[in-house]
Every structure is written in C-alpha cells, then in structure tokens.
Design an enzyme around this catalytic site. Structure first.
Site, PDB file in Angstrom:
ATOM      1  N   GLU A 291       0.826  -1.216   0.000  1.00  0.00           N
ATOM      2  CA  GLU A 291       0.000   0.000   0.000  1.00  0.00           C
ATOM      3  C   GLU A 291       0.858   1.262   0.000  1.00  0.00           C
ATOM      4  O   GLU A 291       1.673   1.465   0.904  1.00  0.00           O
ATOM      5  CB  GLU A 291      -0.924  -0.013   1.236  1.00  0.00           C
ATOM      6  CG  GLU A 291      -1.885   1.171   1.251  1.00  0.00           C
ATOM      7  CD  GLU A 291      -2.879   1.140   2.413  1.00  0.00           C
ATOM      8  OE1 GLU A 291      -3.188   0.048   2.922  1.00  0.00           O
ATOM      9  OE2 GLU A 291      -3.331   2.224   2.797  1.00  0.00           O
TER      10      GLU A 291
ATOM     11  N   LYS B 296      -7.055  -1.011  11.437  1.00  0.00           N
ATOM     12  CA  LYS B 296      -6.490  -1.406  10.129  1.00  0.00           C
ATOM     13  C   LYS B 296      -5.240  -0.560   9.859  1.00  0.00           C
ATOM     14  O   LYS B 296      -4.206  -1.068   9.424  1.00  0.00           O
ATOM     15  CB  LYS B 296      -7.541  -1.211   9.022  1.00  0.00           C
ATOM     16  CG  LYS B 296      -7.093  -1.701   7.651  1.00  0.00           C
ATOM     17  CD  LYS B 296      -6.345  -0.643   6.861  1.00  0.00           C
ATOM     18  CE  LYS B 296      -5.888  -1.171   5.514  1.00  0.00           C
ATOM     19  NZ  LYS B 296      -4.960  -0.244   4.850  1.00  0.00           N
TER      20      LYS B 296
ATOM     21  N   ASP C  16       4.462 -14.385  11.054  1.00  0.00           N
ATOM     22  CA  ASP C  16       3.119 -14.732  10.597  1.00  0.00           C
ATOM     23  C   ASP C  16       2.151 -13.584  10.930  1.00  0.00           C
ATOM     24  O   ASP C  16       1.732 -13.440  12.082  1.00  0.00           O
ATOM     25  CB  ASP C  16       2.732 -16.036  11.325  1.00  0.00           C
ATOM     26  CG  ASP C  16       1.368 -16.541  10.943  1.00  0.00           C
ATOM     27  OD1 ASP C  16       0.549 -15.772  10.433  1.00  0.00           O
ATOM     28  OD2 ASP C  16       1.112 -17.734  11.195  1.00  0.00           O
TER      29      ASP C  16
ATOM     30  N   HIS D 232      -1.963  11.168   0.996  1.00  0.00           N
ATOM     31  CA  HIS D 232      -2.276   9.846   0.496  1.00  0.00           C
ATOM     32  C   HIS D 232      -2.330   9.827  -1.037  1.00  0.00           C
ATOM     33  O   HIS D 232      -1.777   8.939  -1.670  1.00  0.00           O
ATOM     34  CB  HIS D 232      -3.666   9.507   1.041  1.00  0.00           C
ATOM     35  CG  HIS D 232      -3.879   8.073   1.300  1.00  0.00           C
ATOM     36  ND1 HIS D 232      -3.179   7.381   2.244  1.00  0.00           N
ATOM     37  CD2 HIS D 232      -4.745   7.196   0.752  1.00  0.00           C
ATOM     38  CE1 HIS D 232      -3.606   6.152   2.272  1.00  0.00           C
ATOM     39  NE2 HIS D 232      -4.554   6.004   1.368  1.00  0.00           N
TER      40      HIS D 232
HETATM   41  P1  NDP Z   1      10.473 -24.312  14.755  1.00  0.00           P
HETATM   42  O1  NDP Z   1       9.737 -25.582  14.776  1.00  0.00           O
HETATM   43  O2  NDP Z   1      11.405 -24.061  13.624  1.00  0.00           O
HETATM   44  O3  NDP Z   1      11.233 -24.228  16.156  1.00  0.00           O
HETATM   45  C1  NDP Z   1      12.199 -23.293  16.413  1.00  0.00           C
HETATM   46  C2  NDP Z   1      13.527 -23.986  16.604  1.00  0.00           C
HETATM   47  O4  NDP Z   1      14.551 -23.016  16.527  1.00  0.00           O
HETATM   48  C3  NDP Z   1      13.652 -24.593  17.987  1.00  0.00           C
HETATM   49  O5  NDP Z   1      13.109 -25.887  18.028  1.00  0.00           O
HETATM   50  C4  NDP Z   1      15.129 -24.550  18.235  1.00  0.00           C
HETATM   51  O6  NDP Z   1      15.689 -25.763  17.808  1.00  0.00           O
HETATM   52  C5  NDP Z   1      15.659 -23.482  17.283  1.00  0.00           C
HETATM   53  N1  NDP Z   1      16.234 -22.344  18.007  1.00  0.00           N
HETATM   54  C6  NDP Z   1      17.471 -21.820  17.749  1.00  0.00           C
HETATM   55  N2  NDP Z   1      17.711 -20.784  18.568  1.00  0.00           N
HETATM   56  C7  NDP Z   1      16.632 -20.638  19.360  1.00  0.00           C
HETATM   57  C8  NDP Z   1      16.276 -19.706  20.375  1.00  0.00           C
HETATM   58  N3  NDP Z   1      17.095 -18.728  20.768  1.00  0.00           N
HETATM   59  N4  NDP Z   1      15.056 -19.807  20.949  1.00  0.00           N
HETATM   60  C9  NDP Z   1      14.189 -20.778  20.581  1.00  0.00           C
HETATM   61  N5  NDP Z   1      14.471 -21.692  19.629  1.00  0.00           N
HETATM   62  C10 NDP Z   1      15.680 -21.633  19.003  1.00  0.00           C
HETATM   63  O7  NDP Z   1       9.535 -23.057  14.811  1.00  0.00           O
HETATM   64  P2  NDP Z   1       8.362 -22.692  15.785  1.00  0.00           P
HETATM   65  O8  NDP Z   1       8.142 -23.689  16.864  1.00  0.00           O
HETATM   66  O9  NDP Z   1       8.635 -21.288  16.198  1.00  0.00           O
HETATM   67  O10 NDP Z   1       7.102 -22.758  14.819  1.00  0.00           O
HETATM   68  C11 NDP Z   1       6.847 -21.723  13.923  1.00  0.00           C
HETATM   69  C12 NDP Z   1       6.286 -22.291  12.634  1.00  0.00           C
HETATM   70  O11 NDP Z   1       5.093 -23.016  12.884  1.00  0.00           O
HETATM   71  C13 NDP Z   1       5.916 -21.202  11.667  1.00  0.00           C
HETATM   72  O12 NDP Z   1       6.373 -21.557  10.374  1.00  0.00           O
HETATM   73  C14 NDP Z   1       4.400 -21.205  11.714  1.00  0.00           C
HETATM   74  O13 NDP Z   1       3.849 -20.690  10.524  1.00  0.00           O
HETATM   75  C15 NDP Z   1       4.115 -22.665  11.918  1.00  0.00           C
HETATM   76  N6  NDP Z   1       2.828 -23.033  12.487  1.00  0.00           N
HETATM   77  C16 NDP Z   1       1.925 -22.108  12.937  1.00  0.00           C
HETATM   78  C17 NDP Z   1       0.718 -22.482  13.475  1.00  0.00           C
HETATM   79  C18 NDP Z   1      -0.202 -21.410  13.996  1.00  0.00           C
HETATM   80  O14 NDP Z   1       0.177 -20.255  14.046  1.00  0.00           O
HETATM   81  N7  NDP Z   1      -1.418 -21.730  14.412  1.00  0.00           N
HETATM   82  C19 NDP Z   1       0.344 -23.888  13.569  1.00  0.00           C
HETATM   83  C20 NDP Z   1       1.393 -24.789  13.153  1.00  0.00           C
HETATM   84  C21 NDP Z   1       2.565 -24.361  12.609  1.00  0.00           C
HETATM   85  P3  NDP Z   1      16.506 -26.692  18.820  1.00  0.00           P
HETATM   86  O15 NDP Z   1      16.357 -26.132  20.189  1.00  0.00           O
HETATM   87  O16 NDP Z   1      15.877 -28.032  18.661  1.00  0.00           O
HETATM   88  O17 NDP Z   1      17.899 -26.592  18.331  1.00  0.00           O
END
Ligand code: NDP
Length: 404
Positions: A71, A245, A261, A358
């Site tokens: 926009e 909005k 997201d 605008h």
């Molecule tokens: P991930 O599953 O990718 O988990 C994040 C990973 O990042 C952790 O498991 C960890 O891996 C790693 N990590 C590295 N550094 C850090 C840190 N400092 N803090 C935390 N984690 C760290 O992502 P999310 O669990 O965040 O899930 C987000 C995704 O899920 C998005 O793509 C979203 O669109 C999707 N989603 C959304 C839904 C909704 O909004 N309703 C439903 C289902 C999915 P490790 O510790 O294992 O090394």
C-alpha cells in the site's frame, strides 16, 4: 505413470497454465530454489515492495526498520509518526517478566472439577513430560511455565499450557509438547477434542508508550482532536476497525518483512480489541503533562528464529538491519512502529484529512498502472496533483501529451 502436479518442477507446473511468453518469463525470473522448498505447488515468488522506516527511537536507541507492504503512503506515514514520537524522546517498551506461548488440550463432556483435580494432582508428571518431549528448549532456558484448567461452558474445558519458547514463535515447539501431554490424559480419552496452540497470545502482552509535544503535533488543538478521534473509536466499531487497520498497516509490514506470521498477529490483536465484547481501538491517546501521550498494548507472538525465518534469507537480512536477535526486542520494535503509524494517521485526519498526502502516493501507483516509465513518474504525479479530479483515463491522456 504421469507425475502428480505437486511432483512437477516449477517450470513443468507453469507449462500446465498455457501462459503467454511474457507472463511465463516474468514468473520464471522471480523463481528461487530456496522458496521452492517452502510452499507446495511452488510456481514463483510474489514480490512486495519493501521500504525503510528511518530512525525511530526505541528505549533510547535509534532503530531502522524495514517494512514490506503493497500500500502506497504507509511507509511515508510511519516515518512521519516516528519523527513526532522522537520529538517527545521516543518510544518506551514494557515487556512482561517472561513471554510465553499458550497451548490447549480441548475437552468436552467432562466434569470441570474432575479435570481440574486431575491437573492439580499430576503437576509433576505434566512438567516431566514437557521436559522429555522438547529437551532442547529447556537447554535454551525455556519450557513449560504453568498449566491451568479453564472452564469454557458447562461441558467444555481447556487445559492451558504456558510454554516459554524463547526466541522462536513456538507453534511447533508447543504442539510437540502438547501431543506428548495428551498421553497422560488417557482416562479422558473420549472427551479430548484435540491439542493445539492458541494464537491468542495473552502471555505475550507488550505495551509501548510515547509522548509528543504540542509544538511538534501542530498545537494543542490538533492534540485534543487526536484524543477525541481516538475516544470515538473506543465507542464506534466502524471507526475502530479503520483505526486498527491503519495500525496493522505498520505492524503487518514489519511482521511480514521479518518472516513472521502476520495472520497470527492480526487475529490475536483483533480478539484483544474486542476483549470486553465491543470492538475498540487498540491505541489509547490522552493529554498528560501538557503533551500528547500515546499507549498501545497488544498480544504479540513473533520469533527471530525457527519456522521460515531461518529458511528465508530475506527475513534474516531484515533482522540484521534491525540489529535484533531477541524475539522480545522485536515485539517492542513492531509495536513502536504500530504506534507511530497510528499517530500519523490520526494527525492526518485531525489536521485536514488524509487524502492530501495519500493521493500523491496513490498517483505514483496510478502512473505506473497507466504505463509511465520510471523517469516519467514524478512528472506525471506532479501534473496529476494539480488537477481537481483524476482517474485512469485522465492520467493516460496526460502521459500521452507528455510523450508528444
Ligand atoms: P520451529 O519448529 O522451527 O522451532 C524453532 C527452533 O529453533 C527450535 O526448536 C530450536 O531448535 C531453534 N532455536 C534456535 N535458537 C533458538 C532460540 N534462541 N530460541 C528458541 N528456539 C531456538 O519453529 P516454531 O516452533 O517457532 O514454529 C513456527 C512455525 O510453525 C511457523 O512456520 C508457523 O507458521 C508454523 N505453524 C503455525 C501455526 C499457527 O500459528 N497456528 C500452527 C502450526 C505451525 P533446537 O532447540 O531443537 O535446536
């Protein structure tokens, strides 16, 4: 056997669409191997313009914030709003002691007291299961924080798990823990509807606060009008939807640019805007100590790692520009941009209407739409700005005159 559509390469998928060569070439020019791995049936990238909010003071630091949005005029307005807030010392951020995501196990046809009693007596097992399900988040200092039973109706209950997912948005982390927890509730098996995170991020409520001097805003009259406009949108949902909005123009643009997201952030924000049963403006403007004083509180769930953020260089680059590594810091930055965006919109309305600024930006889009070349756009926009009435036919006519 013929391949299924989803098994094809991006170019094989395009071949199915009988595209003309020009369209096909453009789609191909915007393909990327990386993004082809991210969504199903990938064809090409859809590009959105990205601009910069240059210098907003947040907790005494100057921050540059990339904004991705289609926009026109949003980024210009955000810069104006930021300048106004900077005049009052910038934006201060208030975070909860510990931000956390909430996951739910959903029950129906069960007695509340029985379920509540079960959760109370099984606290130790609940925390042990969480630790075993996702040990890596505990190593990072996160994990299950609390578990509570909440009654929704006579026969619907939710067991809410508050989980600290550190710098990740946490959807997958939470769902992994929840699915492991379900096994503990086997005696309620036929009463379990499902287990999933909620996007209503009520354990991630962040507040930003900013002041603007009367001088910067254009006088006490304008400040009072901004307060009255904002009060109006507390009482009138028609006005509140438009004000919110505008707020999400800024918030969504930063959420998108950082690979987060925006649907989750908006859904949560709109639920919060109607928490008392009436949809209201999310910002709050008053006069305090002879200054315009603004506050914005929002449940905001974002990450700086995980999901597609780590998989998309464009998101990583934006986080580098913002110089943030922590999700809590990013929450404050996103809300600060929202407050600036909201202030700019209210000032424009209070100070003579939004169309003036605008339309100039809209005319740039119109100029491109009627076929103006980059060097012709500013000249055409300047000619259109001086006209009492503008439409696509008139813009084309002037462009043709310019080329004669
Ligand atoms: P991930 O599953 O990718 O988990 C994040 C990973 O990042 C952790 O498991 C960890 O891996 C790693 N990590 C590295 N550094 C850090 C840190 N400092 N803090 C935390 N984690 C760290 O992502 P999310 O669990 O965040 O899930 C987000 C995704 O899920 C998005 O793509 C979203 O669109 C999707 N989603 C959304 C839904 C909704 O909004 N309703 C439903 C289902 C999915 P490790 O510790 O294992 O090394």
């Amino acid at each position: 056997m013929a391949k299924k559509y989803y098994e094809l390469t991006p170019n094989e998928r395009l071949a199915f669409l009988n595209l003309n060569e020009h369209v096909k070439a453009e789609l191909q020019a915007n393909q990327s191997d990386n993004n082809a791995q991210i969504v199903e049936n990938y064809m090409s990238d859809f590009r959105v313009p990205m601009g910069l909010l240059k210098d907003i003071i947040i907790d005494t630091h100057l921050v540059n914030v990339p904004m991705a949005i289609e926009e026109p005029s949003v980024i210009a307005a955000a810069n104006n709003g930021a300048k106004l807030l900077n005049s009052g010392g910038g934006v201060a951020v208030k975070l909860p002691e510990r931000t956390a995501m909430i996951g739910q196990i959903l029950f129906y046809g069960v007695n509340f007291h029985t379920l509540h009693q079960f959760v109370t007596t099984h606290q130790e097992e609940i925390f042990d299961i969480a630790k075993r399900a996702k040990p890596s988040i505990y190593k990072r200092g996160g994990g299950l924080v609390t578990v509570n039973t909440r009654q929704i109706s006579d026969d619907e209950m939710s067991v809410d798990f508050k989980i600290d997912t550190k710098d990740a948005m946490g959807a997958n982390i939470v769902n992994t823990i929840l699915e492991a927890e379900v096994s503990l509730f086997s005696e309620f098996d036929k009463h379990i509807l499902g287990a999933i995170l909620t996007n209503y991020a009520m354990a991630q409520l962040v507040t930003v606060i900013g002041n603007v001097t009367f001088e910067a805003i254009g006088g006490r009259d304008i400040a009072e009008k901004i307060v009255a406009l904002n009060r109006f949108s507390k009482n009138d949902s028609y006005r509140a939807v438009t004000e919110n909005k505008g707020l999400f123009n800024g918030i969504g643009a930063v959420v998108l640019a950082t690979g987060n997201d925006w649907r989750a952030v908006e859904a949560s924000g709109h639920a919060y805007a109607s928490q008392d049963g009436h949809y209201r403006s999310l910002t709050h403007w008053t006069i305090v100590d002879e200054q315009l004083h603004g506050e914005l509180t929002l449940p905001i769930s974002v990450g700086t790692v995980g999901g597609v953020i780590t998989a998309m260089n464009q998101a990583k680059n934006v986080l580098d520009i913002i110089h943030t590594k922590s999700a809590d810091e990013l929450r404050g930055i996103i809300l600060a941009v929202g407050l600036a965006q909201n202030l700019a919109a209210l000032k424009a309305i209070a100070d003579g209407g939004i169309q003036r600024g605008h339309m100039r930006m809209q005319y740039r889009a119109l100029a491109v739409q009627v076929g103006a070349l980059p060097q012709e756009v500013p000249i055409l926009v300047s000619k259109l700005t001086s006209l009492p009435q503008v439409d696509a036919a008139r813009a084309t006519e002037i462009l043709m005159e310019m080329r004669r």
